[in-house]
Design a protein around this motif. Structure first.
Motif, PDB file in Angstrom:
ATOM      1  N   ASN A 111       4.665  49.710  -1.711  1.00  0.00           N
ATOM      2  CA  ASN A 111       5.597  48.637  -2.069  1.00  0.00           C
ATOM      3  C   ASN A 111       7.000  48.843  -1.520  1.00  0.00           C
ATOM      4  O   ASN A 111       7.956  48.222  -1.969  1.00  0.00           O
ATOM      5  CB  ASN A 111       5.642  48.421  -3.583  1.00  0.00           C
ATOM      6  CG  ASN A 111       6.097  49.648  -4.352  1.00  0.00           C
ATOM      7  OD1 ASN A 111       6.558  50.640  -3.776  1.00  0.00           O
ATOM      8  ND2 ASN A 111       5.977  49.597  -5.682  1.00  0.00           N
ATOM      9  N   SER A 112       7.138  49.703  -0.520  1.00  0.00           N
ATOM     10  CA  SER A 112       8.413  49.912   0.162  1.00  0.00           C
ATOM     11  C   SER A 112       8.143  50.618   1.478  1.00  0.00           C
ATOM     12  O   SER A 112       7.193  51.411   1.574  1.00  0.00           O
ATOM     13  CB  SER A 112       9.353  50.765  -0.693  1.00  0.00           C
ATOM     14  OG  SER A 112      10.508  51.158   0.053  1.00  0.00           O
ATOM     15  N   PRO A 113       8.954  50.359   2.508  1.00  0.00           N
ATOM     16  CA  PRO A 113       8.797  51.140   3.743  1.00  0.00           C
ATOM     17  C   PRO A 113       9.188  52.599   3.550  1.00  0.00           C
ATOM     18  O   PRO A 113       8.796  53.450   4.339  1.00  0.00           O
ATOM     19  CB  PRO A 113       9.728  50.440   4.741  1.00  0.00           C
ATOM     20  CG  PRO A 113      10.710  49.705   3.901  1.00  0.00           C
ATOM     21  CD  PRO A 113       9.979  49.317   2.654  1.00  0.00           C
ATOM     22  N   GLY A 114       9.950  52.889   2.489  1.00  0.00           N
ATOM     23  CA  GLY A 114      10.352  54.263   2.228  1.00  0.00           C
ATOM     24  C   GLY A 114      11.500  54.709   3.105  1.00  0.00           C
ATOM     25  O   GLY A 114      11.972  54.003   4.000  1.00  0.00           O
ATOM     26  N   LYS A 115      11.944  55.909   2.846  1.00  0.00           N
ATOM     27  CA  LYS A 115      13.064  56.485   3.585  1.00  0.00           C
ATOM     28  C   LYS A 115      12.692  56.698   5.041  1.00  0.00           C
ATOM     29  O   LYS A 115      11.718  57.362   5.353  1.00  0.00           O
ATOM     30  CB  LYS A 115      13.458  57.820   2.942  1.00  0.00           C
ATOM     31  CG  LYS A 115      14.643  58.521   3.586  1.00  0.00           C
ATOM     32  CD  LYS A 115      14.897  59.838   2.878  1.00  0.00           C
ATOM     33  CE  LYS A 115      16.066  60.588   3.508  1.00  0.00           C
ATOM     34  NZ  LYS A 115      16.276  61.901   2.820  1.00  0.00           N
ATOM     35  N   GLU A 116      13.463  56.091   5.920  1.00  0.00           N
ATOM     36  CA  GLU A 116      13.245  56.211   7.362  1.00  0.00           C
ATOM     37  C   GLU A 116      11.798  55.900   7.756  1.00  0.00           C
ATOM     38  O   GLU A 116      11.205  56.557   8.601  1.00  0.00           O
ATOM     39  CB  GLU A 116      13.652  57.600   7.857  1.00  0.00           C
ATOM     40  CG  GLU A 116      15.138  57.882   7.709  1.00  0.00           C
ATOM     41  CD  GLU A 116      15.531  59.223   8.319  1.00  0.00           C
ATOM     42  OE1 GLU A 116      14.881  60.240   8.009  1.00  0.00           O
ATOM     43  OE2 GLU A 116      16.476  59.236   9.102  1.00  0.00           O
ATOM     44  N   GLY A 117      11.231  54.893   7.116  1.00  0.00           N
ATOM     45  CA  GLY A 117       9.889  54.460   7.481  1.00  0.00           C
ATOM     46  C   GLY A 117       8.790  55.398   7.046  1.00  0.00           C
ATOM     47  O   GLY A 117       7.725  55.448   7.670  1.00  0.00           O
TER      48      GLY A 117
END
Length: 662
Positions: free
Chosen positions: A372-378
């Protein structure tokens, strides 16, 4: 240039079915997270002497040693992972939170995710149902099914087979792709007929992934079935499978609204609004992990209740493989065969949700995952890659073959070196320029290996490739392959096995080659900057010394026009940077918000074009002047050349267009 390159990579990836192992060119938004930021499954080793047992206990233990730390270090709030085997759910796991504020956990039975372009598999399944019913023909002109016309081009009609293999030839479009504003969303038919993308390739020849093409297919299903597309999917796919917590409706119906996972940007606890996909057949699905298990089980059972076996086998069989030797495209699914397994798959990305679905046909196994998120630095993209790769290697291991480097490595490496553009791009609007500044560069190394700028490891180190067969390269530190298409000794395209055959990397033409265009752009803007800031500085110095220049009349007017033109070029460049920055951080800007600024910049460009003509006249007058000081006419001539280049670039890169559809 780094800013524009990142934007190019971002725009190329919006709602793309990026394979979990896709390179940077297909990865949405951000570079990959360094290797030390993503955990690897060290806690559960492979069973000595053979593959690990594909059992619930083993998979759960493996995931427990894999997911929590990887998600924490990658700052991914929530995820779902589902594995099916032999017609049953092997395991379905929720990790992290669907709502950070309330610490509501992800429940694979209840929490809905947005699988993005995995939605297309439902669209393609619906198409094949109508083919099976005799209402659709895969090889018939799609205009026969539409209430508006796809304009003729290349002397060939577009067919459903073209749409399903992404070979219809449409250029990329991004306007009205994703929005949070339901007021701008129109019914599917008017959305598709509002602006038909230009066809830049002949049908059936070049793969160029198209959300528009997939949505055309969904609309055709709507037309021949007499049901709205979302209703058709509900009645003919979801109900037969018992997918009670899945829908294509946008916004969500009240009964399902509370079950949707929140969506998050990296580094933020504030949830983002519900993403509406106007081209709904391309990416509007909302579904739980448990419901996606039912969909996988149906397809692994030769279509289950959705398709008869003959139709299902037709759908799964390779249908297009422009790059020989690499896994091809099926009808809608793409192949990612490896380790002796026949694997059909699809990935999906919205702005915030990132998902993959893999079906191991020979082994009757399916894997679905969503974040549910790309997250830190993908970080989500690295995790997608690792999960698929490691799952496959763990449960279906295969000893890699170490082939020797062939004698033609240097010759062929030199032949493939150069700049390449993605076939999935634009040629008739301003996105063409974004494609140029984000070009892929192939370089021949001193050891006769090659590197490809977009193919890097998670720590951003370039991967090296050595030639192991005629025009075939293998990752020096892995098993991935890269194959080139060669005609008359020249490379016409290439692709690597980490990517589905939904696009090709094709040599940049002389007029779109960033190898010379970008240095020329920097030089031209630098000349404009010196011209612009030098004007007031020289004027102040002259005033302080009481010096009065000899220029007067027309010569003085032309002198001033050149300097004003320099300021215009800087203003235009700054304006485009602001537009690019706006759409990079806020995709709503694509939905008409940038139209007025673009028109103003185009007006300024017309004025700058006139100014460039005056600058050329100024250079001529300076050359003909009585004193003919070389630095005067030389500088005037250099600026005139710079202006001519910038005007040429603006028109060639389609920054000047009548239409604002892109």
């Amino acid at each position: 240039m780094r800013f524009f390159r990142k934007l190019g990579l971002a725009l190329a990836a919006l709602a793309v079915p990026a394979v979990a192992q896709a390179p940077n060119q297909l990865q949405p938004k951000l570079p990959l997270v360094p290797t030390h930021q993503v955990a690897t499954p060290q806690s559960v080793p492979v069973t000595p002497g053979g593959p690990a047992s594909l059992s619930k206990a083993d998979v759960d233990a493996w995931l427990d040693g894999y997911m929590p730390y990887a998600m924490a270090t990658g700052e991914i709030p929530g995820a779902v992972v589902v594995v099916v085997k032999d017609g049953q759910v092997l395991t379905k796991r929720g990790f992290g939170y669907s709502d950070r504020k309330t610490h509501k956990p992800v429940d694979p039975d209840m929490t809905m995710f947005r699988p993005g372009s995995i939605s297309k598999l439902f669209t393609w399944t619906a198409v094949m149902q109508q083919v099976q019913a005799g209402k659709l023909d895969l090889d018939r002109d799609i205009n026969d099914y539409l209430d508006f016309k796809i304009p003729p081009a290349f002397g060939k009609p577009v067919t459903l087979r073209n749409l399903m293999t992404h070979t219809a030839g449409f250029e990329e479009t991004l306007k009205y792709l994703i929005t949070a504003n339901p007021k701008i969303v129109k019914p599917l038919g008017p959305t598709l007929s509002r602006a038909v993308p230009v066809r830049i390739f002949a049908p059936g020849e070049v793969p160029a992934y198209s959300n528009y093409g997939a949505s055309l297919a969904g609309y055709i299903v709507q037309r021949v079935s007499g049901e709205k597309f979302e209703d058709y999917v509900q009645h003919h796919i979801m109900v037969p499978l018992g997918m009670t917590r899945s829908t294509f409706q946008q916004p969500l119906p009240p009964a399902l609204k509370d079950g949707l996972s929140q969506a998050y940007e990296p580094g933020s606890d504030a949830p983002k609004p519900f993403e509406i996909i106007p081209l709904s057949p391309a990416g509007a699905l909302s579904a739980t992990g448990a419901d996606m298990a039912k969909f996988m089980i149906a397809h692994l059972a030769d279509g289950g209740p959705l398709l008869n076996p003959e139709t299902a086998h037709q759908m799964y069989a390779p249908a297009n493989a422009p790059v020989p030797g690499l896994p091809g495209m099926a009808l809608g699914f793409y192949h990612e065969d490896r380790n002796g397994q026949i694997i059909i798959a699809h990935g999906g990305d919205t702005n915030y949700f990132h998902s993959d679905l893999h079906l191991y046909l020979k082994s009757n196994v399916g894997l679905f995952l969503s974040f549910n998120s790309p997250g830190k630095e993908g970080a989500a993209h690295v995790l997608r890659t690792r999960l698929f790769d490691d799952f496959t290697d763990r449960y279906f291991p295969q000893t890699p073959v170490n082939l020797p480097t062939v004698a033609t490595a240097k010759e062929h490496g030199a032949a493939i070196a150069g700049h390449y553009v993605s076939s999935r791009g634009a040629q008739t609007d301003w996105l063409k320029f974004i494609g140029v500044v984000s070009e892929t560069k192939v370089t021949l190394n001193p050891d006769n290996t090659i590197t490809v700028s977009d193919f890097t490891d998670p720590a951003h180190n370039p991967r090296k490739w050595r030639e192991v067969g005629p025009w075939q390269w293998q990752d020096v530190n892995g098993t991935a392959r890269l194959h080139a298409i060669v005609k008359d000794g020249k490379v016409t395209a290439f692709l690597n096995s980490d990517l589905p055959q939904i696009l090709l990397f094709m040599p940049a033409s002389a007029s779109t080659n960033a190898g010379w265009i970008m240095p020329a752009l920097y030089l031209s803007l630098g000349v404009s900057l010196l011209m612009a800031i030098g004007w007031p500085i020289v004027a102040l110095i002259r005033r302080s010394y009481g010096y009065k220049p000899a220029l007067s009349g027309r010569a003085l007017q032309l002198h001033r026009a050149a300097r004003i033109t320099a300021w215009l070029f800087l203003l235009i460049a700054a304006g485009w940077v602001m537009i690019v920055s706006s759409v990079s951080s806020n995709l709503e800007a694509f939905n008409g918000g940038m139209d007025l600024p673009m028109r103003l910049l185009q007006l300024l460009t017309l004025v700058a074009t006139v100014g460039t003509a005056l600058s050329c006249w100024n250079a001529y007058v300076a050359f003909k002047a009585a004193d003919r000081r070389w630095w005067k006419y030389g500088w005037a001539g250099l600026f005139a050349l710079s202006g001519l280049f910038l005007v040429w670039l603006a028109f060639t890169m389609k920054l000047m267009t009548f239409s604002l559809n892109y």
